[in-house]
Design a protein around this motif. Structure first.
Motif, PDB file in Angstrom:
ATOM      1  N   ALA A 276       0.830  -1.206   0.000  1.00  0.00           N
ATOM      2  CA  ALA A 276       0.000   0.000   0.000  1.00  0.00           C
ATOM      3  C   ALA A 276       0.864   1.255   0.000  1.00  0.00           C
ATOM      4  O   ALA A 276       0.580   2.224  -0.717  1.00  0.00           O
ATOM      5  CB  ALA A 276      -0.925  -0.007   1.214  1.00  0.00           C
ATOM      6  N   GLY A 277       1.929   1.241   0.792  1.00  0.00           N
ATOM      7  CA  GLY A 277       2.806   2.403   0.859  1.00  0.00           C
ATOM      8  C   GLY A 277       3.560   2.653  -0.429  1.00  0.00           C
ATOM      9  O   GLY A 277       3.748   3.809  -0.843  1.00  0.00           O
ATOM     10  N   LEU A 278       3.988   1.585  -1.102  1.00  0.00           N
ATOM     11  CA  LEU A 278       4.744   1.749  -2.351  1.00  0.00           C
ATOM     12  C   LEU A 278       3.928   2.443  -3.434  1.00  0.00           C
ATOM     13  O   LEU A 278       4.493   3.081  -4.321  1.00  0.00           O
ATOM     14  CB  LEU A 278       5.244   0.392  -2.851  1.00  0.00           C
ATOM     15  N   ASP A 279       2.608   2.333  -3.349  1.00  0.00           N
ATOM     16  CA  ASP A 279       1.756   3.015  -4.326  1.00  0.00           C
ATOM     17  C   ASP A 279       1.847   4.535  -4.214  1.00  0.00           C
ATOM     18  O   ASP A 279       1.443   5.240  -5.143  1.00  0.00           O
ATOM     19  CB  ASP A 279       0.288   2.594  -4.141  1.00  0.00           C
ATOM     20  N   LEU A 280       2.358   5.049  -3.102  1.00  0.00           N
ATOM     21  CA  LEU A 280       2.357   6.493  -2.854  1.00  0.00           C
ATOM     22  C   LEU A 280       3.742   7.126  -2.844  1.00  0.00           C
ATOM     23  O   LEU A 280       3.871   8.310  -2.532  1.00  0.00           O
ATOM     24  CB  LEU A 280       1.653   6.778  -1.526  1.00  0.00           C
ATOM     25  N   VAL A 281       4.787   6.357  -3.142  1.00  0.00           N
ATOM     26  CA  VAL A 281       6.146   6.904  -3.127  1.00  0.00           C
ATOM     27  C   VAL A 281       6.750   6.810  -4.521  1.00  0.00           C
ATOM     28  O   VAL A 281       6.358   5.966  -5.324  1.00  0.00           O
ATOM     29  CB  VAL A 281       7.044   6.179  -2.100  1.00  0.00           C
ATOM     30  N   ASP A 282       7.726   7.696  -4.783  1.00  0.00           N
ATOM     31  CA  ASP A 282       8.383   7.633  -6.086  1.00  0.00           C
ATOM     32  C   ASP A 282       9.882   7.888  -6.045  1.00  0.00           C
ATOM     33  O   ASP A 282      10.546   7.855  -7.077  1.00  0.00           O
ATOM     34  CB  ASP A 282       7.709   8.572  -7.078  1.00  0.00           C
ATOM     35  N   ALA A 283      10.454   8.141  -4.867  1.00  0.00           N
ATOM     36  CA  ALA A 283      11.902   8.307  -4.784  1.00  0.00           C
ATOM     37  C   ALA A 283      12.589   6.970  -5.073  1.00  0.00           C
ATOM     38  O   ALA A 283      12.002   5.902  -4.876  1.00  0.00           O
ATOM     39  CB  ALA A 283      12.301   8.817  -3.394  1.00  0.00           C
ATOM     40  N   GLY A 284      13.827   7.020  -5.500  1.00  0.00           N
ATOM     41  CA  GLY A 284      14.586   5.805  -5.787  1.00  0.00           C
ATOM     42  C   GLY A 284      14.974   5.030  -4.547  1.00  0.00           C
ATOM     43  O   GLY A 284      15.304   3.849  -4.624  1.00  0.00           O
TER      44      GLY A 284
ATOM     45  N   LEU B 174      12.401  -3.373  -4.190  1.00  0.00           N
ATOM     46  CA  LEU B 174      11.233  -3.733  -3.373  1.00  0.00           C
ATOM     47  C   LEU B 174      10.016  -4.010  -4.255  1.00  0.00           C
ATOM     48  O   LEU B 174       9.285  -4.979  -4.033  1.00  0.00           O
ATOM     49  CB  LEU B 174      10.888  -2.608  -2.398  1.00  0.00           C
ATOM     50  N   ARG B 175       9.806  -3.156  -5.248  1.00  0.00           N
ATOM     51  CA  ARG B 175       8.659  -3.357  -6.143  1.00  0.00           C
ATOM     52  C   ARG B 175       8.777  -4.684  -6.892  1.00  0.00           C
ATOM     53  O   ARG B 175       7.798  -5.409  -7.052  1.00  0.00           O
ATOM     54  CB  ARG B 175       8.544  -2.196  -7.126  1.00  0.00           C
ATOM     55  N   SER B 176       9.970  -5.000  -7.362  1.00  0.00           N
ATOM     56  CA  SER B 176      10.186  -6.253  -8.082  1.00  0.00           C
ATOM     57  C   SER B 176       9.951  -7.457  -7.178  1.00  0.00           C
ATOM     58  O   SER B 176       9.281  -8.427  -7.568  1.00  0.00           O
ATOM     59  CB  SER B 176      11.611  -6.267  -8.648  1.00  0.00           C
ATOM     60  N   ALA B 177      10.484  -7.404  -5.957  1.00  0.00           N
ATOM     61  CA  ALA B 177      10.287  -8.504  -5.008  1.00  0.00           C
ATOM     62  C   ALA B 177       8.816  -8.662  -4.669  1.00  0.00           C
ATOM     63  O   ALA B 177       8.311  -9.784  -4.537  1.00  0.00           O
ATOM     64  CB  ALA B 177      11.112  -8.258  -3.749  1.00  0.00           C
TER      65      ALA B 177
ATOM     66  N   TYR C 269      15.896   0.868   1.352  1.00  0.00           N
ATOM     67  CA  TYR C 269      15.799  -0.053   0.221  1.00  0.00           C
ATOM     68  C   TYR C 269      15.820   0.708  -1.094  1.00  0.00           C
ATOM     69  O   TYR C 269      15.343   1.844  -1.171  1.00  0.00           O
ATOM     70  CB  TYR C 269      14.477  -0.836   0.281  1.00  0.00           C
ATOM     71  N   ARG C 270      16.315   0.052  -2.129  1.00  0.00           N
ATOM     72  CA  ARG C 270      16.139   0.576  -3.476  1.00  0.00           C
ATOM     73  C   ARG C 270      14.679   0.286  -3.842  1.00  0.00           C
ATOM     74  O   ARG C 270      14.240  -0.864  -3.821  1.00  0.00           O
ATOM     75  CB  ARG C 270      17.111  -0.075  -4.439  1.00  0.00           C
ATOM     76  N   THR C 271      13.946   1.320  -4.138  1.00  0.00           N
ATOM     77  CA  THR C 271      12.506   1.195  -4.356  1.00  0.00           C
ATOM     78  C   THR C 271      12.197   0.193  -5.466  1.00  0.00           C
ATOM     79  O   THR C 271      11.287  -0.630  -5.331  1.00  0.00           O
ATOM     80  CB  THR C 271      11.896   2.570  -4.673  1.00  0.00           C
ATOM     81  N   ALA C 272      12.952   0.238  -6.550  1.00  0.00           N
ATOM     82  CA  ALA C 272      12.699  -0.678  -7.671  1.00  0.00           C
ATOM     83  C   ALA C 272      12.875  -2.130  -7.235  1.00  0.00           C
ATOM     84  O   ALA C 272      12.114  -3.007  -7.666  1.00  0.00           O
ATOM     85  CB  ALA C 272      13.626  -0.350  -8.838  1.00  0.00           C
TER      86      ALA C 272
END
Length: 195
Positions: free
Chosen positions: A78-86, A141-144, A136-139
């Motif tokens: 849910a949180g990742l949907d609202l962030v965009d920093a690397g 986390l999204r991939s995992a 974490y590197r956001t990308a």
């Protein structure tokens, strides 16, 4: 230092605290959540995943995991949907001694690491890594997260365990968390003693 965002999962059931609103409990007359939010005041975006609560800090974004109470991986989703920093920090809502210096240490450690390192994780004095005191590197986390499928009910280590990690020593015991009433009372004593 690289710009960073923060996700604070704060919707747990606090079973060992009898269901109390753990983020709303106080140490030194400041809620646990406000202490964490103060430590990450340098974030571009701060997302708290859980029920809305009053906070001293303004500009916090609120969201809920699906389903509500769905656990830490659902909260991260849910949180990742609202962030965009690397870079994104995952910070537990019950870290009364987390400070800005430690937040910046984690971000800088990840900044300085080679690309294969996907997380800078605080390690407590007992040698336990703390995935909710980490950058974490956001990308990554999204991939995992995409590899897991439905995040509801999954343990956090299913999400973070396969990431390339750099371990950062917790030299000031800031990863101390409050899971029980005894933990909370100890934190209050340390705070009174000027820890």
């Amino acid at each position: 230092m690289t710009p960073y965002d923060v996700i604070v999962p704060a919707g747990g059931a606090a079973r060992r605290l009898g269901g109390a609103d753990k983020p709303g409990l106080t140490v030194g007359e400041t809620t646990l959540l406000d202490r964490v939010l103060a430590a990450c005041a340098g974030a571009r975006t701060t997302v708290v995943v859980g029920p809305d609560r009053p906070t001293a800090r303004t500009g916090v974004r609120w969201t809920r995991e699906q389903p509500p109470g769905g656990g830490p991986v659902a909260a991260v989703a849910a949180g990742l949907d609202l962030v965009d920093a690397g870079t994104v920090l995952l910070l537990a809502a019950d870290l009364p001694f987390l400070d800005r210096r430690t937040v910046e240490r984690l971000v800088t450690a990840l900044d300085d690491a080679e690309p294969a390192v996907e997380a800078a994780v605080l390690v407590d004095a007992g040698g336990r890594d703390q995935p909710l005191a980490a950058a974490y590197r956001t990308a990554a986390l999204r991939s995992a997260l995409a590899d897991l499928g439905d995040p509801a009910g999954l343990p956090l280590r299913r999400l973070t365990g396969g990431l390339g990690r750099l371990l950062v020593a917790d030299t000031d015991n800031v990863a101390y968390d409050c899971d029980t009433w005894e933990d909370l009372e100890r934190a209050r004593e340390w705070d009174r003693d000027g820890r």
